[in-house]
Design an enzyme around this catalytic site. Structure first.
Site, PDB file in Angstrom:
ATOM      1  N   LYS A  51     -13.104 -82.435  43.140  1.00  0.00           N
ATOM      2  CA  LYS A  51     -14.499 -82.909  42.891  1.00  0.00           C
ATOM      3  C   LYS A  51     -15.183 -83.786  43.885  1.00  0.00           C
ATOM      4  CE  LYS A  51     -13.553 -81.732  38.323  1.00  0.00           C
ATOM      5  NZ  LYS A  51     -13.149 -81.913  36.577  1.00  0.00           N
ATOM      6  N   GLN A  95     -11.560 -86.576  32.854  1.00  0.00           N
ATOM      7  CA  GLN A  95     -10.691 -85.383  33.310  1.00  0.00           C
ATOM      8  C   GLN A  95      -9.695 -85.179  32.146  1.00  0.00           C
ATOM      9  OE1 GLN A  95     -11.024 -83.464  36.191  1.00  0.00           O
ATOM     10  NE2 GLN A  95      -9.704 -82.224  35.047  1.00  0.00           N
ATOM     11  N   ASP A 118     -20.538 -83.344  32.123  1.00  0.00           N
ATOM     12  CA  ASP A 118     -19.671 -82.266  31.744  1.00  0.00           C
ATOM     13  C   ASP A 118     -20.425 -81.414  30.609  1.00  0.00           C
ATOM     14  OD1 ASP A 118     -17.588 -81.542  33.256  1.00  0.00           O
ATOM     15  OD2 ASP A 118     -16.301 -82.778  32.378  1.00  0.00           O
TER      16      ASP A 118
END
Ligand code: NAP
Length: 281
Positions: A51, A95, A118
């Site tokens: 990322k 994460q 997200d």
């Protein structure tokens, strides 16, 4: 059979984003993503590195907030709240997985909806469900972007989704419904899955079982999207689809690697740019 090349589509998405980031920077705006990682799951370390590299490619700033596995839930919530308040941060990503003592849904709920790149905060999940503008979970969003790129018609099609996780299966259902597909969802308690998949015009598999979808489960000409990422004992990565066999029947199919994976990261970058624009009007 046509291969859906996620790497190429992702490259195209990044190219467009790069121009948008240049324009934002000309106006003194620097898009920035904060990634929080708790513990040192080896898979997560690789994902976070990827990322970071992807952000670099399009000019998005990236900052990692790494904590050891003993970070308490309330300490994590404090980190998130601080990032919510920090106007130099446009996107926040937690994460997963996180250690067991942390309620990940509570953490997702704490991320400000306008920085939730997200799309896991229930506000964004809800907005997607009622058809309002929302941050959409990056993997399903990436799948939809691939359909668009290859002009694959979804309206009226029989789409079968394998898997009902909060991060892939469930938002995928909503994305397909929003495109007017007729959606069936299968999971670990579904009986006679092959009877269902055999009728599908489109199959999207997100279950995490190597080579689960066999040739006898797919009708001729079906579109097959393989979200699965499974590491075999020999270290190789395969999807949920038995690619060699199923590709003989499919009209379109995604490979693993090089299919959905690159799109997930591309759509994350897309969401960071979108978040930046919303926050800076
Ligand atoms: P997950 O949370 O473990 O969910 C798996 C889902 O599959 C569950 O709904 C489960 O059913 C269902 N399932 C498991 N075994 C099944 C079976 N034999 N038959 C039918 N359904 C079954 O997984 P996830 O996070 O959604 O991820 C799924 C896969 O996608 C993994 O391989 C993951 O690595 C990959 N992934 C890839 C990307 C990407 O960018 N390409 C992104 C995210 C995830 P129940 O609900 O009944 O338990």
């Amino acid at each position: 059979m046509e291969l859906i090349n996620g790497k190429e589509v992702a490259k195209k998405v990044r190219k467009d984003l790069k121009s948008e980031v240049i324009k934002l920077k000309e106006n003194g705006i620097n898009p920035k993503l904060a990634v929080i990682m708790v513990g040192n799951d080896p898979g997560s370390t690789v994902y976070v590195r990827n990322k970071s590299k992807a952000c670099q490619k399009v000019g998005i700033e990236f900052e990692e907030f790494l904590y050891d596995e003993n970070l308490s839930e309330s300490e994590l919530l404090d980190v998130i709240k601080k990032l919510n308040e920090d106007s130099s941060i446009n996107g926040i990503l937690l994460q997963s997985p996180v250690p067991k003592h942390i309620d990940i849904n509570k953490a997702f709920r704490t991320i400000a909806p306008e920085k939730d790149v997200d799309g896991f905060n229930p506000v964004n999940v809800g907005n997607l469900t009622i058809g309002e503008d929302a941050f959409i979970s990056c993997t399903p969003y990436g799948v939809i972007r691939m359909f668009e790129e290859y002009n694959i018609e979804l309206e009226g099609k029989n789409a079968v989704i394998l898997g009902r996780s909060n991060i892939v299966g469930k938002p995928m259902i909503q994305c397909m419904l929003n495109k007017n597909a007729t959606v069936t969802v299968c999971h670990s308690r579904t009986n006679n899955i092959e009877e269902i998949t055999k009728k599908a015009d489109i199959i999207i598999s997100a279950i995490g079982k190597p080579k689960f979808l066999k040739e006898n489960m797919v009708k001729d000409g079906a579109v097959v999207i393989d979200v699965g990422i499974n590491r075999l004992d020999d270290g190789s990565i395969v999807g949920d689809v038995d690619f060699d066999e199923v590709s003989k029947k499919a009209s379109y199919i995604t490979p693993v690697p090089g299919g959905v994976g690159p799109m997930t990261i591309a759509m994350l970058l897309n969401n960071v740019v979108k978040a930046t624009k919303i926050q800076t009007k």
